[in-house]
Design an enzyme around this catalytic site. Structure first.
Site, short mmCIF file in Angstrom:
data_model
loop_
_atom_site.label_atom_id
_atom_site.label_comp_id
_atom_site.label_asym_id
_atom_site.label_seq_id
_atom_site.Cartn_x
_atom_site.Cartn_y
_atom_site.Cartn_z
N LYS A 94 -42.63 -93.22 73.82
CA LYS A 94 -43.81 -92.43 73.44
C LYS A 94 -44.40 -92.91 72.11
CE LYS A 94 -45.23 -87.63 73.39
NZ LYS A 94 -45.02 -86.40 74.10
N ARG A 117 -45.84 -80.17 72.96
CA ARG A 117 -46.04 -79.42 74.21
C ARG A 117 -44.74 -78.79 74.63
NH1 ARG A 117 -47.23 -83.05 78.11
NH2 ARG A 117 -47.91 -81.40 79.51
N ARG A 147 -40.95 -87.73 85.25
CA ARG A 147 -40.15 -88.88 84.78
C ARG A 147 -39.86 -89.80 85.94
NH1 ARG A 147 -36.69 -84.50 84.96
NH2 ARG A 147 -34.75 -84.90 86.06
C1 BTN Z 1 -46.63 -83.55 72.60
O1 BTN Z 1 -45.63 -82.82 72.66
O2 BTN Z 1 -46.67 -84.62 73.22
C2 BTN Z 1 -47.82 -83.14 71.79
C3 BTN Z 1 -47.64 -83.47 70.34
C4 BTN Z 1 -48.85 -83.12 69.50
C5 BTN Z 1 -48.58 -83.33 68.03
C6 BTN Z 1 -49.82 -83.13 67.22
S1 BTN Z 1 -49.60 -83.66 65.55
C7 BTN Z 1 -51.12 -82.93 65.10
C8 BTN Z 1 -51.23 -81.63 65.84
N1 BTN Z 1 -50.62 -80.55 65.10
C9 BTN Z 1 -49.53 -80.08 65.71
O3 BTN Z 1 -48.81 -79.17 65.28
N2 BTN Z 1 -49.33 -80.73 66.87
C10 BTN Z 1 -50.36 -81.72 67.10
#
Ligand code: BTN
Length: 324
Positions: free
Chosen positions: A186, A121, A321
């Protein structure tokens, strides 16, 4: 099936396999085996031991993700016609976002052992080394526009946390909108991407990254506190079983949300809110707001009490946070 995949399927038991036997099983020369072993080492950063007279072995056995094994273990049948697995891909979300334009849109899931440009994100990247963690995306066509997309991402978070609880990980909690943390670290991230018209058919891609077992060298690239599933459980893990369980719960949540919206998820989300009634800082672009987190409203907006007033905050560039 590629020579690399076939080779890995033999080596994944962690035992020695002679170059000669590998070559005859795959119908290639021993030189081709050697070349592909080198590719496995460099492309996937796999540790492969070579010993004269014995052959090659992976330093650690692995269970490769396999479409048929995942489909077989799904608890929710006949919803997903297609489950694909890749050894390596740029991003499972990007792959499915390219499919949303196709005419006969179908529910579709994709898993990868490695992502070379995993997306997080807020434009961040998601560290996605080979073979240890889970990276998957689900393309889900909605018949109508979801009433609230923030709500949808919260529902997916609830689905993942409830699955973790079923596996004995009770300490997993939700951080608005949909991060999954264990003691502030996380464990899982969710990235929702959308495509469609405001009143017409609509497709979403839900991407889920769960740290299961993180190699040390990859861990150095992660720029936030993190934790991996394997350190939270004594139970041996089947990656295909885990993949099927998480996918089943996400599919159930998507169906439930399509039918009833956020309502059936709101209370479940609130029970697992890691910041409920805590002092937090919310970053809104350049602005920083300190207040007391008061959960979420019916649409999934964050409720923040500041100077005696509760304000709602919707999705966007919001970082939450704990405040000192
Ligand atoms: C975040 O930043 O918290 C979200 C992370 C999401 C990662 C997943 S891994 C599978 C899917 N493909 C990606 O490129 N991103 C999501």
């Amino acid at each position: 099936m590629s020579v690399q995949r076939q080779l890995l399927e033999i080596l994944m038991d962690g035992n020695f396999h002679s170059g000669e036997k590998l070559a005859s099983s795959l119908g290639v020369t021993r030189a081709a085996i050697w070349k592909n072993i080198k590719i496995l080492e460099s492309k996937y950063e796999l540790d492969i031991h070579a010993l004269t007279g014995k052959g090659y072995r992976l330093s650690q056995s692995i269970e490769l993700l396999d479409s048929e094994a995942i489909i077989d273990k799904l608890t929710i049948k006949n919803v997903i016609p297609e489950v694909e697995t890749f050894l390596s891909i740029d991003s499972t979300n990007r792959y499915l976002m390219k499919k949303v334009l196709s005419a006969d849109l179908q529910c579709h899931a994709v898993f990868a052992e490695q992502q070379t440009s995993g997306r997080g994100r807020h434009g961040r990247s998601w560290v996605s080394p080979f073979g240890g963690n889970l990276y998957f995306s689900v393309l889900y066509p909605f018949q109508r526009t979801p009433r609230d997309v923030t709500g949808l991402s919260l529902a997916v978070g609830v689905a993942i946390v409830e699955q973790l609880e079923q596996q004995g990980i009770e300490s997993a909690k939700l951080k608005w909108p949909n991060d999954i943390l264990v003691n502030g670290r996380k464990l899982c991230g969710i990235l929702l991407e959308l495509h469609g018209e405001s009143h017409g058919p609509f497709a979403i891609v839900v991407g889920v990254g769960i740290n299961i077992s993180m190699p040390e060298n990859a861990a150095r690239e992660i720029d936030q506190p993190w934790v991996a599933y394997q350190s939270l459980t004594q139970t041996p893990i089947s990656r295909n079983q885990l993949a099927a369980s998480f996918l089943s719960n996400v599919l159930l949540a998507l169906q439930e949300f399509e039918r009833d919206g956020l309502a059936p998820f709101r209370e479940r989300w609130l029970q697992r809110d890691c910041y409920m009634n805590s002092k937090v800082k919310l970053q809104l672009g350049d602005r920083e707001i300190t207040g007391i987190a008061r959960g979420i409203d019916q649409q999934g907006a964050l409720l923040l009490e500041s100077q005696g007033q509760v304000q709602r905050y919707y999705s966007g560039e919001i970082h939450l946070r704990p405040a000192k």
